[in-house]
Motif scaffolding. Structure first.
Motif, short mmCIF file in Angstrom:
data_model
loop_
_atom_site.label_atom_id
_atom_site.label_comp_id
_atom_site.label_asym_id
_atom_site.label_seq_id
_atom_site.Cartn_x
_atom_site.Cartn_y
_atom_site.Cartn_z
N THR A 6 30.46 8.46 -15.85
CA THR A 6 30.68 8.19 -14.43
C THR A 6 30.01 9.23 -13.55
N LYS A 7 29.98 10.49 -14.00
CA LYS A 7 29.32 11.52 -13.21
C LYS A 7 27.81 11.32 -13.16
N TYR B 267 27.81 17.20 -9.84
CA TYR B 267 27.87 16.24 -10.94
C TYR B 267 26.70 16.47 -11.91
N LEU B 268 25.52 16.81 -11.35
CA LEU B 268 24.37 17.10 -12.20
C LEU B 268 24.62 18.33 -13.06
N GLU B 269 25.22 19.35 -12.48
CA GLU B 269 25.51 20.57 -13.24
C GLU B 269 26.47 20.27 -14.40
N TYR B 270 27.43 19.40 -14.13
CA TYR B 270 28.39 19.07 -15.18
C TYR B 270 27.71 18.32 -16.33
N ILE B 271 26.89 17.30 -16.00
CA ILE B 271 26.28 16.52 -17.09
C ILE B 271 25.25 17.34 -17.85
N HIS C 273 34.17 3.59 -5.19
CA HIS C 273 34.68 3.05 -6.46
C HIS C 273 34.21 3.88 -7.66
N TYR C 274 33.02 4.46 -7.59
CA TYR C 274 32.60 5.37 -8.66
C TYR C 274 33.57 6.56 -8.75
N LYS C 275 33.98 7.08 -7.58
CA LYS C 275 34.91 8.22 -7.58
C LYS C 275 36.29 7.80 -8.12
N LYS C 276 36.72 6.58 -7.75
CA LYS C 276 37.98 6.10 -8.32
C LYS C 276 37.87 5.93 -9.83
N SER C 277 36.71 5.47 -10.29
CA SER C 277 36.48 5.33 -11.74
C SER C 277 36.57 6.70 -12.41
N LEU C 278 35.99 7.72 -11.78
CA LEU C 278 36.05 9.08 -12.33
C LEU C 278 37.50 9.57 -12.37
N GLU C 279 38.25 9.27 -11.32
CA GLU C 279 39.65 9.70 -11.26
C GLU C 279 40.45 9.13 -12.44
N TYR C 280 40.25 7.86 -12.75
CA TYR C 280 41.01 7.25 -13.84
C TYR C 280 40.50 7.66 -15.21
N SER C 281 39.19 7.93 -15.33
CA SER C 281 38.68 8.40 -16.62
C SER C 281 39.21 9.81 -16.91
N LEU D 97 41.58 0.45 -18.02
CA LEU D 97 41.16 -0.77 -17.35
C LEU D 97 40.83 -0.51 -15.88
N LYS D 98 41.62 0.32 -15.21
CA LYS D 98 41.33 0.68 -13.81
C LYS D 98 39.98 1.37 -13.70
N ASN D 99 39.69 2.23 -14.68
CA ASN D 99 38.42 2.96 -14.69
C ASN D 99 37.25 1.98 -14.70
N TRP D 100 37.28 1.00 -15.63
CA TRP D 100 36.14 0.10 -15.78
C TRP D 100 36.04 -0.89 -14.62
N LEU D 101 37.17 -1.35 -14.10
CA LEU D 101 37.12 -2.27 -12.97
C LEU D 101 36.52 -1.59 -11.74
N ASN D 102 36.92 -0.32 -11.50
CA ASN D 102 36.34 0.41 -10.38
C ASN D 102 34.86 0.68 -10.60
N ASN D 103 34.47 0.99 -11.84
CA ASN D 103 33.07 1.23 -12.15
C ASN D 103 32.24 -0.03 -11.89
N ASN D 104 32.75 -1.20 -12.33
CA ASN D 104 32.01 -2.45 -12.14
C ASN D 104 31.91 -2.82 -10.66
N LEU D 105 32.98 -2.61 -9.92
CA LEU D 105 32.93 -2.88 -8.48
C LEU D 105 31.96 -1.93 -7.78
N GLY D 106 31.93 -0.68 -8.24
CA GLY D 106 30.96 0.27 -7.68
C GLY D 106 29.54 -0.21 -7.88
N ASN D 107 29.24 -0.75 -9.06
CA ASN D 107 27.89 -1.27 -9.32
C ASN D 107 27.52 -2.39 -8.35
#
Length: 572
Positions: free
Chosen positions: A160-161, A180-184, A140-148, A115-125
């Motif tokens: 998220t990346k 992040y591009l290299e990872y995806i 907030h995108y980075k916080k979303s990545l941290e929780y995912s 839930l923390k992941n998605w809330l941070n992702n939505n706030l980032g948007n």
């Protein structure tokens, strides 16, 4: 990036995932005490999936009330997340932002990383795309990545990346986005899907455009456009054409650059038009203005007619007195007083009539202003805001075309962005969209929630069915009266608690607004005048309503309003 490329497709899915996780945790803790709340939130989620956002919001608020009663932070956060998602579907980003923030505050007190992941992702948007606060969006995108990562969700990590890569590339910070591009690129085949493949090709195109590798950049951009046409997301395809046009401009291919920019504009207009259905246009505003002018003219004509009738009656009475005086000289004094009395009555009637006409004229003007407020808010949002966005986009294209744009051009672009934000804020301030869409009780509930904070607990209680709708003009007037009184509490009362209570009684709406603030001497007229009570009384007079104020210094204030209900007209 999800906001315009994948949010509409993923929003329902993300609520489903986070709710399932939350409900599992809740059931393990105490199933018997939480089953009702969990069932209500689940039903709200299903209603949202089918597009029934009004009922979903009602269920979500009911679930939220139960969650607050049992003091379960996990379920409270889940409820706020569901409410925010409903507003996101309705393109009400300001409302969605408010509830996502409240949801995250409670989610941070739990161990629910999903839930923390998605809330941070939505706030980032919302921070990145709507508020243009790019650093907060990236945070907030980075916080979303941290929780995912904590949740060990490989698909969401990649998802998220993709957002982070695009966000950094969009700001021109390619070296920060490159890891992040290299990872995806490395793990997309394993953890990605058809919804992220377009984004993958787009960010690769952006990166190779930055590296001046024309062939690779062109390959990835054209592949993103091809895949976007095969999919069902217009926003994916729109952004692909936009980024491709910037690449072509950079490399001097102006013809194809403007061709792709034109496609981007066309798709963007289509997306905007889909959200502007059933909204009033400028012709409607002008029509209403003409209608109110005719109404005021009609009132003026009626006044003149009645005035002439009274003058004629006055003349007749004078003649009668003269005839009676000539015939009955002995009764001169008696008839003299009779004539004077008649003249006084006629004068009073004329004065009352003028006052009534003046009051009707003022009421018509107030009604016109309120309707124009609604129309102007819609016009600002649908037309002016769209024009400012289009101007900013073309100016951005001009900046890209010129390697060394002047400071005046850059400042102009910044001013346009600021104007766009201010027009949007003004539109929402003029007319809350929730009032028009879902009615008075939803809007007042939302008003109390927004006014509640760590200093003031603003409670809401209503015995009327939440589905009840009154006449649209009646609901608008009641809402702004209550909003004015709530603003007085916030600005002047220093209260810690306040409560709004509504009920129906004998075809009247009864409203109580009570606070425990510092109060004032309600017997002193100047004190009431300072709080705008005279204006509120004028509005209530227009509705044939009454207001009672009981306030004592250091003992708080209690206000009771009673207004005859104006129901919606039933179609025959």
């Amino acid at each position: 990036m999800i906001k315009y490329m994948m949010l509409k497709k993923f929003l329902t899915a993300l609520i489903l995932v986070s709710n399932i996780f939350s409900f599992t945790v809740l059931a393990q803790k105490n199933p018997s005490s939480k089953n009702d709340a969990v069932a209500i939130i689940t039903e709200a989620k299903e209603l949202m999936k089918t597009g029934n956002f009004e009922k979903s919001l009602i269920k979500s608020r009911t679930g939220l009330s139960l969650a607050i009663k049992i003091k379960d932070n996990n379920l409270i956060a889940t409820s706020y997340n569901t409410i925010g998602a409903n507003f996101d579907h309705l393109s009400e980003s300001d409302q969605a932002f408010l509830y996502y923030k409240k949801g995250l505050a409670y989610a941070d007190k739990t161990t629910n990383d999903v839930l923390k992941n998605w809330l941070n992702n939505n706030l980032g948007n919302i921070y990145y795309f709507d508020k243009k606060e790019y650093e907060k969006g990236i945070y907030h995108y980075k916080k979303s990545l941290e929780y995912s990562i904590k949740a060990k969700d490989s698909s969401q990590i990649l998802f998220t990346k993709v957002n982070l890569a695009w966000a950094y590339f969009d700001r021109g910070r390619f070296e920060e986005g490159r890891p992040y591009l290299e990872y995806i690129n490395k793990y997309h085949s394993e953890h990605g899907n058809e919804t992220t493949i377009v984004a993958l090709n787009m960010v690769n195109g952006m990166y190779y455009s930055y590296k001046n590798d024309v062939n690779k950049a062109r390959f990835y951009f054209e592949n993103a456009i091809k895949l976007g046409k095969e999919g069902d997301e217009k926003s994916d395809l729109s952004h692909s054409h936009h980024e491709y046009s910037k690449f072509l401009l950079k490399n001097g291919d102006y013809k194809n650059a403007y061709k792709n920019l034109e496609i981007y504009n066309t798709i963007t207009d289509e997306l905007n038009n889909e959200e502007k259905l059933n909204k009033a246009n400028v012709a409607g505003i002008n029509l209403q203005i003409d209608e109110y002018k005719r109404e005021i003219d009609k009132i003026g004509n009626e006044f003149k007619t009645k005035e002439n009738d009274l003058l004629k009656a006055k003349s007749r009475n004078k003649k009668i007195v003269i005839v009676l005086l000539a015939i009955l000289l002995l009764l001169f004094l008696a008839f003299y007083f009779y004539s004077q009395n008649a003249r006084l009555k006629q004068k009073n009637k004329l004065t009352d009539l003028r006052s009534k006409v003046q009051e009707n004229t003022i009421n018509a003007t107030i009604n016109g202003q309120q309707l124009e407020r609604k129309k102007i808010a819609s016009f600002l949002h649908d037309n002016i805001s769209a024009l400012l966005s289009s101007a900013g986009m073309h100016l951005h294209a001009h900046i890209l075309q010129n390697q060394s744009p002047s400071q005046e051009i850059i400042k102009t672009k910044a001013i346009l962005e600021q104007a766009h934000d201010q027009v949007r804020d003004l539109s929402h301030a003029l007319m809350p969209s929730l009032l028009a869409q879902f009615g008075l009780f939803h809007a007042l509930n939302d008003l109390c929630e927004k006014n509640s904070n760590s200093i003031l607990d603003f409670k809401y209680s209503c015995s009327v069915d939440q589905y009840t709708r009154y006449d649209e003009d009646f609901e608008m007037k009641i809402y702004f009266i209550i909003m004015e009184l709530s603003n007085n509490i916030i600005k002047h009362s220093d209260a810690q608690e306040a409560k709004l209570t509504l009920k129906e009684s004998n075809n009247s709406l009864i409203i109580y607004i009570i606070d425990n603030g510092k109060g004032f001497d309600s017997n002193k007229f100047h004190a009431l005048e300072g709080f705008g009570i005279n204006q509120i009384k004028a509005r209530l007079n227009n509705l044939d309503g009454t207001i009672e104020i009981d306030s004592k210094i250091n003992l708080g204030t209690a206000i009771k309003i009673s207004v005859p209900i104006v129901y919606q007209e039933q179609n025959s």
